[in-house]
Write a protein that holds these residues in place. Sequence first.
Motif, PDB file in Angstrom:
ATOM      1  N   GLN A  14       0.837  -1.185   0.000  1.00 33.21           N
ATOM      2  CA  GLN A  14       0.000   0.000   0.000  1.00 33.21           C
ATOM      3  C   GLN A  14       0.883   1.250   0.000  1.00 33.21           C
ATOM      4  O   GLN A  14       1.952   1.268   0.634  1.00 33.21           O
ATOM      5  N   GLU A  15       0.415   2.232  -0.697  1.00 34.45           N
ATOM      6  CA  GLU A  15       1.113   3.521  -0.732  1.00 34.45           C
ATOM      7  C   GLU A  15       1.391   3.983   0.696  1.00 34.45           C
ATOM      8  O   GLU A  15       0.569   3.816   1.592  1.00 34.45           O
ATOM      9  N   LYS A  16       2.587   4.524   0.898  1.00 32.10           N
ATOM     10  CA  LYS A  16       3.071   5.079   2.165  1.00 32.10           C
ATOM     11  C   LYS A  16       3.554   4.020   3.143  1.00 32.10           C
ATOM     12  O   LYS A  16       4.114   4.376   4.195  1.00 32.10           O
ATOM     13  N   SER A  82       6.368   3.912   0.611  1.00 28.22           N
ATOM     14  CA  SER A  82       6.211   3.596  -0.808  1.00 28.22           C
ATOM     15  C   SER A  82       5.372   4.644  -1.528  1.00 28.22           C
ATOM     16  O   SER A  82       4.397   5.178  -0.984  1.00 28.22           O
ATOM     17  N   GLN A  83       5.768   4.885  -2.788  1.00 29.80           N
ATOM     18  CA  GLN A  83       5.044   5.815  -3.644  1.00 29.80           C
ATOM     19  C   GLN A  83       4.573   5.072  -4.886  1.00 29.80           C
ATOM     20  O   GLN A  83       5.138   4.045  -5.266  1.00 29.80           O
ATOM     21  N   LEU A  84       3.555   5.610  -5.539  1.00 26.50           N
ATOM     22  CA  LEU A  84       3.032   4.950  -6.735  1.00 26.50           C
ATOM     23  C   LEU A  84       4.129   4.774  -7.792  1.00 26.50           C
ATOM     24  O   LEU A  84       4.156   3.779  -8.516  1.00 26.50           O
ATOM     25  N   ASP A  86       7.030   3.943  -7.375  1.00 26.85           N
ATOM     26  CA  ASP A  86       7.943   2.849  -7.036  1.00 26.85           C
ATOM     27  C   ASP A  86       7.548   1.553  -7.724  1.00 26.85           C
ATOM     28  O   ASP A  86       8.307   0.578  -7.701  1.00 26.85           O
ATOM     29  N   SER A  87       6.371   1.513  -8.324  1.00 27.65           N
ATOM     30  CA  SER A  87       5.935   0.308  -9.032  1.00 27.65           C
ATOM     31  C   SER A  87       6.888   0.036 -10.186  1.00 27.65           C
ATOM     32  O   SER A  87       7.056   0.876 -11.089  1.00 27.65           O
ATOM     33  N   VAL A 113       2.671  -0.883  -6.211  1.00 34.08           N
ATOM     34  CA  VAL A 113       2.238  -0.035  -5.106  1.00 34.08           C
ATOM     35  C   VAL A 113       0.786   0.362  -5.359  1.00 34.08           C
ATOM     36  O   VAL A 113       0.466   0.967  -6.396  1.00 34.08           O
ATOM     37  N   ASN A 114      -0.073   0.014  -4.441  1.00 36.04           N
ATOM     38  CA  ASN A 114      -1.499   0.301  -4.571  1.00 36.04           C
ATOM     39  C   ASN A 114      -1.869   1.597  -3.865  1.00 36.04           C
ATOM     40  O   ASN A 114      -1.360   1.871  -2.786  1.00 36.04           O
ATOM     41  N   PRO A 115      -2.748   2.387  -4.491  1.00 39.34           N
ATOM     42  CA  PRO A 115      -3.153   3.656  -3.846  1.00 39.34           C
ATOM     43  C   PRO A 115      -4.055   3.401  -2.648  1.00 39.34           C
ATOM     44  O   PRO A 115      -4.641   2.339  -2.500  1.00 39.34           O
TER      45      PRO A 115
END
Lengths: 115, 112
Positions: A14-16, A82-84, A86-87, A113-115
Motif C-alpha cells: 500500500q502507498e506510504k 512507498s510511492q506509486l 515505485d511500481s 504499489v497500490n493507492p
Amino acid sequence: AQKITQTQPGMFVQEKEAVTLDCTYDTSDPSYGLFWYKQPSSGEMIFLIYQGSYDQQNATEGRYSLNFQKARKSANLVISASQLGDSAMYFCAMREVTSGSRLTFGEGTQLTVNP
Amino acid sequence: DAMVIQNPRYQVTQFGKPVTLSCSQTLNHNVMYWYQQKSSQAPKLLFHYYDKDFNNEADTPDNFQSRRPNTSFCFLDIRSPGLGDAAMYLCATSRGVPDTQYFGPGTRLTVL
C-alpha cells in the motif's frame, strides 16, 4: 546453483507503507559488491543502492536501505514510505572479484504499489 | 546532465538483415557494456570494453559484434538477426571495473 536468488516474483504494498524485497546470494569470494536496480516498464535500469562486502554499516540512499546480513548471505532492499512511482521490477545483482566486471542478476521482483 | 544515451529506442529489423545499435555516454567512463535482456528475464552480459580492450563473454554468439571507436561511443552489431535475438539491449558504463554500472534507457529490438 543460482548466485542470486530473489524468491518473490511479485510483491504488493500500500502507498506510504514500507516494503522489503528479498535477495540472497552465493559466493565464495571474500570481496564482492551487491547492487539493487529498479526497472520501470520503460526499460531503463536505474541504480538504487550499493553494499560492499567489507562495509560495516548497511547502505542507505534516501528512502532505500539495504539490510545486509553477511552471515546469512542476504541483502534485502527496504523501501520506506512507498510511492506509486515505485511500481517497477527490482533486480538484485552481485559482482564478484573473480568475475571481473560481470554483474550477475537475480530474476527480479515485480513491485506494485497500490493507492 | 551526464548520462548514457541509446539510439534508437525502438528498432525493427527483418530476419537476417544486419542491424546496429548505438550507445553514447557523457560520463567519460572507461568501461562500456552491452547486455541483452529477453522478456521477463534478467539482463545478460554480452561483452564489455575497458578503454579499447574488448572482453567477450564465453557464451556470446558470434552473431554479435561490438565496436568502440572512441571513449564516448560504443556500437552493437548483430550480423544476421534471428527471431531469438528479439530483446531489450541495454548499454551501461562504469568508471572502472569495480565501480557501479549506470545504464541507458535501452533499445527494444523486434525481428520480423
